[in-house]
Scaffold this active site. Structure first.
Site, PDB file in Angstrom:
ATOM      1  CG  ASP A 336      -2.066   0.762   1.079  1.00 22.53           C
ATOM      2  OD1 ASP A 336      -2.256   1.927   0.091  1.00 22.53           O
ATOM      3  OD2 ASP A 336      -3.213   0.507   1.659  1.00 22.53           O
ATOM      4  CD  GLU A 532      -6.504   5.832   3.177  1.00 25.61           C
ATOM      5  OE1 GLU A 532      -5.721   5.208   3.690  1.00 25.61           O
ATOM      6  OE2 GLU A 532      -6.413   6.028   1.723  1.00 25.61           O
TER       7      GLU A 532
HETATM    8  C1  BGC Z   1      -5.317   2.959   0.519  1.00 28.71           C
HETATM    9  C2  BGC Z   1      -5.302   2.150  -0.438  1.00 28.71           C
HETATM   10  C3  BGC Z   1      -5.455   2.852  -1.881  1.00 28.71           C
HETATM   11  C4  BGC Z   1      -4.031   3.524  -1.984  1.00 28.71           C
HETATM   12  C5  BGC Z   1      -3.928   3.950  -3.320  1.00 28.71           C
HETATM   13  C6  BGC Z   1      -3.821   3.923   0.236  1.00 28.71           C
HETATM   14  O1  BGC Z   1      -3.917   4.947   1.046  1.00 28.71           O
HETATM   15  O2  BGC Z   1      -4.975   2.290   1.854  1.00 28.71           O
HETATM   16  O3  BGC Z   1      -6.684   1.444  -0.503  1.00 28.71           O
HETATM   17  O4  BGC Z   1      -5.591   1.732  -2.963  1.00 28.71           O
HETATM   18  O5  BGC Z   1      -3.773   4.218  -0.864  1.00 28.71           O
HETATM   19  O6  BGC Z   1      -4.585   5.289  -3.269  1.00 28.71           O
HETATM   20  C1  BGC Z   2      -3.585  10.028  -1.873  1.00 30.27           C
HETATM   21  C2  BGC Z   2      -4.218   8.868  -1.354  1.00 30.27           C
HETATM   22  C3  BGC Z   2      -3.668   7.836  -0.747  1.00 30.27           C
HETATM   23  C4  BGC Z   2      -3.343   8.530   0.293  1.00 30.27           C
HETATM   24  C5  BGC Z   2      -2.393   7.714   1.423  1.00 30.27           C
HETATM   25  C6  BGC Z   2      -3.212  10.729  -0.503  1.00 30.27           C
HETATM   26  O1  BGC Z   2      -2.355  11.758  -0.733  1.00 30.27           O
HETATM   27  O2  BGC Z   2      -4.368  10.868  -2.781  1.00 30.27           O
HETATM   28  O3  BGC Z   2      -4.770   8.042  -2.992  1.00 30.27           O
HETATM   29  O4  BGC Z   2      -4.415   6.811  -0.512  1.00 30.27           O
HETATM   30  O5  BGC Z   2      -2.544   9.676   0.270  1.00 30.27           O
HETATM   31  O6  BGC Z   2      -2.248   8.661   2.770  1.00 30.27           O
END
Ligand code: BGC
Ligand code: BGC
Length: 865
Positions: A336, A532
């Site tokens: 991830d 998140e």
């Molecule tokens: C998330 C994932 C996601 C990835 C890419 C991460 O923060 O946990 O679910 O696919 O970002 O955006």
């Molecule tokens: C991105 C997301 C990712 C996240 C992780 C963001 O800046 O746009 O896709 O999941 O960071 O912390």
């Protein structure tokens, strides 16, 4: 296909015994009586070890030979390039060529040219450029780059795309065939933009609604998640025709199992629970032939067996042992976003441990250059065996071959660039209808008669942003307005269309509205977008929706007083404690995060909706609904916590009266926690941050979650300004500058009893960096309602700090307690009152038990005010 429409019998019978209320039990029985079922589809498993999974994917005997041949001709640098996934903001097509990169992604809120309104043609053009670059590498073997995106409820980063209900709503539909169709529609949309790969489905089996990703989970029932996983992957990947994309089963494993529902936290479950509950979705995904799995941010501490697996991206026993070994997963594992940097001894740019543990592709959005250099060195030093690299690259190349990535430029594939494929509004509208759960319908006020005189209120009636939630154009789903969703119908527009626009009045506030002139009132309220960690409800906060959104309670109170029937449509990413809202509503619909087709809601509210066709509610809860403000929502075996068990849901005619519910007004905070977080990068629920002019009064300004702008308050003749700065970690602090008498404070809508924390020798703690030293008194205070303040004079303490250096402040709670005033009803646990000149940055404000260093520690002087 799967074709079975089974609703809830298996889970109903499981839950009848556990149901906390007779109301729930009766309606579960009702749901069961009216539906057909395959018991087997929902049967829980009783594996004692990770099961071997047989994939139904086509086996191509020549594949392995081709993979072997390709990998044999690759240089080490090309292999490591293949294992690298960079973000489109940080890598150009030419760099993809130069570094022989295997994959790119766009993160949430990242679009071609940084243009939120980029069209299909812009996506496709960029996809072609990346693809062409990857086919122009200086190597005898060319391996096409693949592009991954978070298409998690439709092609959710793309302007104009249909957004389906988030997974929690789909869970309530209990309809695997619907899920397969949504997967297929999403794949067509993603393909049209030239993108190859969807980071979906999320297979979390969410156990606690405190988790900010609860809405990404279908259910707290592993069996349902397994069936859905199979259907979703089948829809996305199909047989890898031109309209399919690669799917990702994520986040492996235990993302929905973390203690307190803390995002990226620690799962403390037994091995059997992990295998039978949290593993369930992976069995379904593997059965359907999923080609990639994303490792999770969480850790797993199996307390029962005394095994601490650590963070999943470094967990050899799970990635290599369980997933690839025992389950027989033939695809590749991607880490991830910067997850490798969370492993002990690693950084975002270096983590041999993760690769050795079984990560095949590393999502290294920004630091990909350093990552490649470091990994090359680690292979040359023998820290990462070349056999591990060859295995990783073979898995990636095999997946690329299997999905048909070789051979055709993105724009040469059927459907490429076809704008129409972004939308499947009829399917989404149907999904909305199936996802809705009717929780209350006293005196059968629903369905409404078409042509009724209706008043619509509530902040979410005409808010597409609230309707679609997080992971919608932007990562958090914030910074979106209605114009950002051109092909969408708001809940309000759906009601207008169903009832006749002339019969519907919409008012943001009911001031001056004669409520008596309406037949009924519809209130559309609920959560505002998050994604998140930002969506976590911390352990000390209640699950009470109106603690976080008092405006919704106020809206319902205003209309309930009229005596007219009140129908509440509740948009939320999770089940929440809403007893107070239920009591003010005659009917109550849990509508989850329905996506762009708000008219699916009106379809069910009216007896005879659009097209003369009458629909009924079929959705039933896929997670239990809390009946206590501190219920550990989502957990199992906690019947007493639940107002409605999993499987609950009314239908027309409901003939069911929900009695008035206890409102638990005294519960403002949960548990006797040892730490009460107040502000940590964001205000911690139930607290919000405010600026106020002068030393008291209601002339205050709420500071939102926007980290970018400078706030001046009041707008005319500001006496105080605030901006986000760094004290410990990125953007974690608020810097406040006083231009006159003003205060900066945290407040919760409901008072908390801090006396147990006083007894636990707690202290109010925060970090401060003084900017401009004060020349007049500065006080730190706690507030306990109108006219009730406990100020401490910190002028001398702050003066001693001088400017520019970080200091940790600890003020024993005891010091705030003086004769006659206790801390039993504190709504402002932290406030700073000062006047110009003074500026300071504040970070990590919290109350910590045993932080008061015993009774002897001196208190700053008690200030006058
Ligand atoms: C998330 C994932 C996601 C990835 C890419 C991460 O923060 O946990 O679910 O696919 O970002 O955006
Ligand atoms: C991105 C997301 C990712 C996240 C992780 C963001 O800046 O746009 O896709 O999941 O960071 O912390």
């Amino acid at each position: 296909m799967i074709g079975i429409r089974w609703v809830a019998l298996a889970c109903a019978s499981m839950w009848i015994g556990a149901a906390g209320s007779t109301a729930a039990a009766a309606d579960v029985a009702l749901a069961a009586a009216s539906t057909i079922i395959t018991e087997q589809a929902l049967a829980p498993t009783h594996y004692t070890d990770w099961p071997r999974i047989r994939s139904r994917a086509k086996v191509d005997p020549h594949l392995d030979a081709r993979v072997h041949d390709i990998v044999a001709h690759m240089s080490l640098a090309q292999k490591i390039g293949q294992m690298t996934q960079a973000e489109i903001k940080s890598i150009t097509p030419d760099q993809v060529r130069q570094f022989q990169i295997g994959s790119v992604l766009n993160g949430g809120g990242s679009w071609p040219q940084g243009n939120k309104h980029a069209g299909v043609a812009d996506w496709l053009a960029l996809a072609d450029r990346y693809y062409d670059a990857s086919m122009a590498v200086d190597s005898p073997v060319k391996v096409p780059v693949i592009w991954g995106t978070d298409a998690v409820h439709g092609d959710s980063n793309v302007f104009g795309a249909t957004l389906f209900p988030h997974n929690i709503g789909l869970g309530a539909a209990h309809d695997p065939e619907l899920i397969r169709q949504i997967g297929a529609a999403t794949a067509r949309a993603v393909r049209a933009t030239g993108v190859d790969w969807a980071f979906a489905p999320t297979l979390a089996v969410a156990q606690n609604a405190r988790w900010g990703r609860t809405y990404e989970s279908f259910s707290n029932d592993g069996a349902l998640v397994r069936t859905y996983a199979r259907a979703y992957v089948d829809g996305l990947q199909g047989d890898f025709g031109d309209a399919n994309v690669m799917a990702t089963a994520k986040h492996f494993i235990g993302d929905g199992a973390t203690a307190n529902g803390t995002d990226q936290g620690d799962a403390r479950v037994s091995r059997l629970d992990m295998i039978n509950v949290h593993g369930a979705g992976y069995y379904g995904a593997l059965e359907a032939g999923v080609l990639s799995v994303m490792a999770s941010y969480n850790s797993w501490d199996d307390v029962a067996d005394g095994v601490d697996y650590g963070k999943m991206s470094g967990a050899t026993a799970l990635l290599t042992g369980a997933l690839k070994g025992k389950m027989g997963f033939p695809g590749f594992v991607v880490s991830d976003w910067n997850a490798i940097g969370q492993l002990p001894g690693c950084s975002n740019a270096s983590c041999p441990q993760a690769i050795n543990a079984g990560i095949d592709m590393v999502m290294v959005p920004d630091d990909w250059r350093a990552f490649i250099a470091n990994t090359l060195g680690q292979v040359q030093d023998g820290e990462i065996p070349i056999t591990r690299i060859d295995d990783a690259v073979s898995r990636i190349v095999r997946a690329k071959l299997a999905m048909g990535a070789f051979g055709k430029r993105p724009s040469q594939r059927a459907g490429a660039g076809d704008v129409r494929l972004l939308q499947d509004r009829a399917l989404a509208r149907r999904a909305v209808r199936e996802s809705l759960v009717l929780l209350k319908n006293n005196h059968d006020v629903l369905p409404l008669k078409r042509g009724s005189k209706l008043l619509v209120v509530g902040k979410s009636a005409d808010s597409l942003a609230n309707q679609v939630g997080g992971w919608s154009l932007t990562w958090q789903g914030t910074d979106n307005g209605n114009a950002d969703f051109p092909n969408a119908t708001s809940v309000l527009a759906g009601i207008r269309a169903a009832d006749g626009a002339a019969n519907v009045t919409y008012r943001a506030t009911t001031d001056g509205v004669d409520l008596k002139t309406f037949d009924a009132i519809i209130a559309v309220i609920g959560e505002t977008p998050y994604a998140e960690t930002m969506g976590d409800i911390i352990p000390s906060a209640t699950l009470r929706h109106s603690d976080r959104h008092p405006e919704d309670l106020a809206a319902l109170k205003a209309v309930a007083a009229s005596g007219k029937p009140v129908v509440t449509v509740f948009l939320s990413g999770r089940p929440l404690y809403v007893n107070d809202l239920l009591n003010l509503s005659d009917a109550f619909v849990a509508a989850w995060l329905p996506g762009t087709e708000g008219d699916g809601i009106a379809d069910l509210l009216f007896a005879d909706a659009a097209g003369g066709r009458a629909f009924n509610f079929t959705g039933t809860l896929a997670m239990p609904w809390p009946g206590l403000p501190c219920a550990d929502a989502g957990g199992r075996d906690k019947a007493a916590n639940w107002l409605f068990a999993r499987g609950y849901g009314l239908h027309y005619p409901s003939h069911h009266e929900l009695p008035p519910l206890p409102a638990h007004a005294g519960v403002g905070i949960c548990a006797s926690t040892s730490t009460l977080p107040i502000f940590h990068t964001l205000a911690q629920s139930p607290f919000a941050l405010y600026l106020g002019a002068g030393s008291r009064g209601h002339d205050v300004h709420a500071i939102g979650s926007d980290l970018n702008s400078v706030i001046e308050w009041p707008a005319v003749h500001p006496v105080v300004s605030l901006q986000t700065v760094q004290v410990n970690t990125q953007q974690d602090a608020k810097s406040v500058t006083w231009h006159g008498p003003a205060r900066f404070f945290a407040q919760s809508p409901q008072p908390a009893n801090l006396m147990p924390l006083v007894a636990a020798h707690a202290a109010l703690q925060f970090d401060v960096v003084i900017g401009t030293p004060a020349r007049s008194p500065v006080t730190v205070y706690m507030g306990c309602g109108d006219g009730c303040v406990r100020p401490l004079d910190v002028t001398r303490m702050f003066a001693a700090y001088g400017a520019g250096k970080r200091h940790a402040v600890s003020l024993p709670l005891r010091c705030f307690v003086t004769s006659g005033v206790d801390l039993a009803h504190v709504d402002v646990p932290f406030g700073v009152l000062a006047t110009a000149p003074f500026s300071a940055a504040f970070a990590n404000v919290r109350i910590v038990a045993e932080g008061g260093n015993g009774a002897s520690e001196a208190c700053p002087e008690t200030a006058g005010r």
